[in-house]
Write an enzyme that holds these catalytic residues in place. Sequence first.
Site, PDB file in Angstrom:
ATOM      1  N   ASN A   8       0.865  -1.171   0.000  1.00 24.79           N
ATOM      2  CA  ASN A   8       0.000   0.000   0.000  1.00 24.79           C
ATOM      3  C   ASN A   8       0.911   1.234   0.000  1.00 24.79           C
ATOM      4  OD1 ASN A   8      -1.826   2.022   0.470  1.00 24.79           O
ATOM      5  ND2 ASN A   8      -2.748   1.077   2.270  1.00 24.79           N
ATOM      6  N   ARG A  90      -2.272  -2.000  -3.719  1.00 23.77           N
ATOM      7  CA  ARG A  90      -3.520  -1.262  -3.572  1.00 23.77           C
ATOM      8  C   ARG A  90      -3.449  -0.043  -4.486  1.00 23.77           C
ATOM      9  NH1 ARG A  90      -5.075   2.881   1.073  1.00 23.77           N
ATOM     10  NH2 ARG A  90      -7.208   3.266   0.407  1.00 23.77           N
ATOM     11  N   HIS A 179     -12.447   2.711  -0.291  1.00 25.05           N
ATOM     12  CA  HIS A 179     -12.429   1.673   0.759  1.00 25.05           C
ATOM     13  C   HIS A 179     -13.108   0.388   0.294  1.00 25.05           C
ATOM     14  CE1 HIS A 179     -12.386   5.049   4.036  1.00 25.05           C
ATOM     15  NE2 HIS A 179     -11.151   4.636   3.800  1.00 25.05           N
ATOM     16  N   LEU A 208     -15.089   3.126   9.708  1.00 27.11           N
ATOM     17  CA  LEU A 208     -14.854   4.369  10.449  1.00 27.11           C
ATOM     18  C   LEU A 208     -13.410   4.409  10.936  1.00 27.11           C
ATOM     19  CD1 LEU A 208     -18.142   4.381  12.610  1.00 27.11           C
ATOM     20  CD2 LEU A 208     -17.792   5.279  10.301  1.00 27.11           C
ATOM     21  N   GLY A 209     -12.557   5.005  10.124  1.00 25.97           N
ATOM     22  CA  GLY A 209     -11.161   5.192  10.512  1.00 25.97           C
ATOM     23  C   GLY A 209     -10.841   6.659  10.384  1.00 25.97           C
ATOM     24  N   ARG A 240     -11.070  15.404   7.030  1.00 22.69           N
ATOM     25  CA  ARG A 240     -11.891  15.758   5.857  1.00 22.69           C
ATOM     26  C   ARG A 240     -13.299  16.171   6.286  1.00 22.69           C
ATOM     27  NH1 ARG A 240     -10.607  10.360   2.646  1.00 22.69           N
ATOM     28  NH2 ARG A 240      -8.701  10.150   3.861  1.00 22.69           N
ATOM     29  N   ASP A 283      -7.546  12.783  15.792  1.00 19.92           N
ATOM     30  CA  ASP A 283      -7.545  11.431  16.343  1.00 19.92           C
ATOM     31  C   ASP A 283      -8.712  11.250  17.324  1.00 19.92           C
ATOM     32  OD1 ASP A 283      -6.792   9.178  18.171  1.00 19.92           O
ATOM     33  OD2 ASP A 283      -5.011   9.170  16.882  1.00 19.92           O
ATOM     34  N   MET A 284      -9.540  10.253  17.068  1.00 22.54           N
ATOM     35  CA  MET A 284     -10.734  10.044  17.869  1.00 22.54           C
ATOM     36  C   MET A 284     -10.420   9.863  19.354  1.00 22.54           C
ATOM     37  SD  MET A 284     -13.881  10.018  18.008  1.00 22.54           S
ATOM     38  CE  MET A 284     -15.018   9.637  16.703  1.00 22.54           C
ATOM     39  N   GLY A 331     -10.297   1.687  12.450  1.00 19.44           N
ATOM     40  CA  GLY A 331      -9.803   2.139  13.755  1.00 19.44           C
ATOM     41  C   GLY A 331     -10.876   2.525  14.764  1.00 19.44           C
ATOM     42  N   GLU A 334     -13.696  -0.389  15.108  1.00 25.98           N
ATOM     43  CA  GLU A 334     -13.241  -1.605  15.799  1.00 25.98           C
ATOM     44  C   GLU A 334     -12.946  -1.367  17.275  1.00 25.98           C
ATOM     45  OE1 GLU A 334      -9.876  -3.179  13.598  1.00 25.98           O
ATOM     46  OE2 GLU A 334     -10.969  -2.912  11.723  1.00 25.98           O
ATOM     47  N   ASN A 335     -12.584  -0.111  17.605  1.00 29.34           N
ATOM     48  CA  ASN A 335     -12.081   0.143  18.961  1.00 29.34           C
ATOM     49  C   ASN A 335     -12.980   0.980  19.862  1.00 29.34           C
ATOM     50  OD1 ASN A 335      -9.320  -1.081  18.938  1.00 29.34           O
ATOM     51  ND2 ASN A 335      -9.161   0.255  17.145  1.00 29.34           N
ATOM     52  N   GLU A 384      -7.782  -5.467   4.619  1.00 31.50           N
ATOM     53  CA  GLU A 384      -7.654  -5.149   3.194  1.00 31.50           C
ATOM     54  C   GLU A 384      -6.492  -5.915   2.556  1.00 31.50           C
ATOM     55  OE1 GLU A 384      -7.977  -1.117   4.809  1.00 31.50           O
ATOM     56  OE2 GLU A 384      -8.871  -0.584   2.900  1.00 31.50           O
TER      57      GLU A 384
HETATM   58  P1  AMP Z   1      -7.567   3.898  10.894  1.00 31.88           P
HETATM   59  O1  AMP Z   1      -7.528   5.013   9.903  1.00 31.88           O
HETATM   60  O2  AMP Z   1      -8.478   2.774  10.513  1.00 31.88           O
HETATM   61  O3  AMP Z   1      -6.211   3.435  11.349  1.00 31.88           O
HETATM   62  O4  AMP Z   1      -8.247   4.512  12.225  1.00 31.88           O
HETATM   63  C1  AMP Z   1      -7.674   5.573  12.921  1.00 31.88           C
HETATM   64  C2  AMP Z   1      -8.704   6.122  13.896  1.00 31.88           C
HETATM   65  O5  AMP Z   1      -9.062   5.095  14.844  1.00 31.88           O
HETATM   66  C3  AMP Z   1      -8.185   7.297  14.722  1.00 31.88           C
HETATM   67  O6  AMP Z   1      -9.159   8.319  14.780  1.00 31.88           O
HETATM   68  C4  AMP Z   1      -7.997   6.690  16.093  1.00 31.88           C
HETATM   69  O7  AMP Z   1      -8.161   7.631  17.125  1.00 31.88           O
HETATM   70  C5  AMP Z   1      -9.123   5.680  16.130  1.00 31.88           C
HETATM   71  N1  AMP Z   1      -8.909   4.734  17.219  1.00 31.88           N
HETATM   72  C6  AMP Z   1      -7.948   3.818  17.355  1.00 31.88           C
HETATM   73  N2  AMP Z   1      -8.044   3.201  18.565  1.00 31.88           N
HETATM   74  C7  AMP Z   1      -9.090   3.775  19.217  1.00 31.88           C
HETATM   75  C8  AMP Z   1      -9.708   3.609  20.495  1.00 31.88           C
HETATM   76  N3  AMP Z   1      -9.262   2.719  21.359  1.00 31.88           N
HETATM   77  N4  AMP Z   1     -10.782   4.364  20.791  1.00 31.88           N
HETATM   78  C9  AMP Z   1     -11.237   5.297  19.931  1.00 31.88           C
HETATM   79  N5  AMP Z   1     -10.715   5.501  18.702  1.00 31.88           N
HETATM   80  C10 AMP Z   1      -9.655   4.757  18.360  1.00 31.88           C
END
Ligand code: AMP
Length: 399
Positions: A8, A90, A179, A208-209, A240, A283-284, A331, A334-335, A384
């Site tokens: 990737n 990719r 995606h 949702l990442g 975005r 970052d979430m 991200g 899943e989390n 992926e």
């Molecule tokens: P990705 O682009 O799929 O790697 O996802 C990144 C996003 O997942 C970021 O906004 C991270 O803050 C969020 N993320 C990862 N771990 C957690 C967690 N334990 N709780 C909340 N958000 C998370």
Amino acid sequence: MSKIIAINAGSSSLKFTLYEMPGEVTVSSGIIERIGLKNSIFTIKYGDGQKYNVVEDIENHEVAVEKLMKQLKELGIIADFSEITGVGHRVVAGGELFKESTLITDNVLEKIEELSELAPLHNPANATGIRAFKKLLPEITSVAVFDTAFHTTMPKENYLYSIPMEYYDDFAARKYGAHGTSHQYVSERAADMLGKPLEDLKIITCHLGNGASITAVDGGVSVDTSMGFTPLAGVTMGTRSGDIDASLLPYLMNKLEITDINEMINILNKKSGLLGLSGISSDMRDIEEAAEAGNDRAQTALDIFHNRVQKYIGQYIAVMNGVDAIVFTAGIGENAASTRKIIIDGISWFGCEIDDEKNNIRGEERVISSEDSKIKVLLIPTDEELVILRDVVCFAEKA
Ligand code: AMP
């Protein structure tokens, strides 16, 4: 034993996963970041949790691929280059041309470069990664896996914008989505987990990442998706904006005294979303923490994120005239248990309910809805790279 590598390549990074076949065993994975900048970061994970981590200047993707291959050998992950029999790349934009993964010939590579108009940040980087591998390993099966391919099944009424038809006919101006490999993978896994044929299911997949998109998958095919002509559209993302009224652009450009439209688009791509709303982070985890501590802007960013995902789920229930399952992945999906809970609680009228105990989990496949929930809710970690690997295997078997 033969090995296949999934690649990737981003504009300044190159991620890889190396699999041993048969068996699809991950033997190594890693990333080279800051390619073309000072102090590139080179990380390889392998063996029993071992890690190679070095900071050095890596001037371009070609050098990155050379260094990667050399290091795989030096660390004993491969004995010889010839062990790698296939590579899957990719590629973000396949336009209307690539409806499925394809063997990379010179002609295909040319087309990928031509499609850069649709993904100016991504396709040139993807092509650079392809060229670098072709140079080093010219004989191996080389396959392009397109982010857009899964969405080429969308019907006209969902992929056309309400603009003069000539713009589609003449310039291919339409929705392409993104995606795709992730939406495809989790929808197939959902059918397996529910023990039902994919053909009989209506599924809404929420990737949702940092980038986020929602897809309506009816009978195993994508019928609508939230990203648009580019990945800028749809729900609120890390940086975005997601959907906005196009008339905001000239209005804001005037107020901000911006004359270059690209500068404005850059703000929507890089300075908006959770970052722009909160003023804190994209970052979430940071947003949740700040909201918890009473930060109003962070709470508003969270509320908007949940609200946009809920609205798309509602839209897609209408698009498919029903839904059997909602899947959370990537991200955040899943989390973030609280995000999943808030989103589902807010649309419970449709007949979905989270089981709090089952939902108290991160990064594991599980049905997280209650027994009585009419719509099943699932947590499925996306993979992926595995989709890329399997597509390479398909072509290798045909060769
Ligand atoms: P990705 O682009 O799929 O790697 O996802 C990144 C996003 O997942 C970021 O906004 C991270 O803050 C969020 N993320 C990862 N771990 C957690 C967690 N334990 N709780 C909340 N958000 C998370």
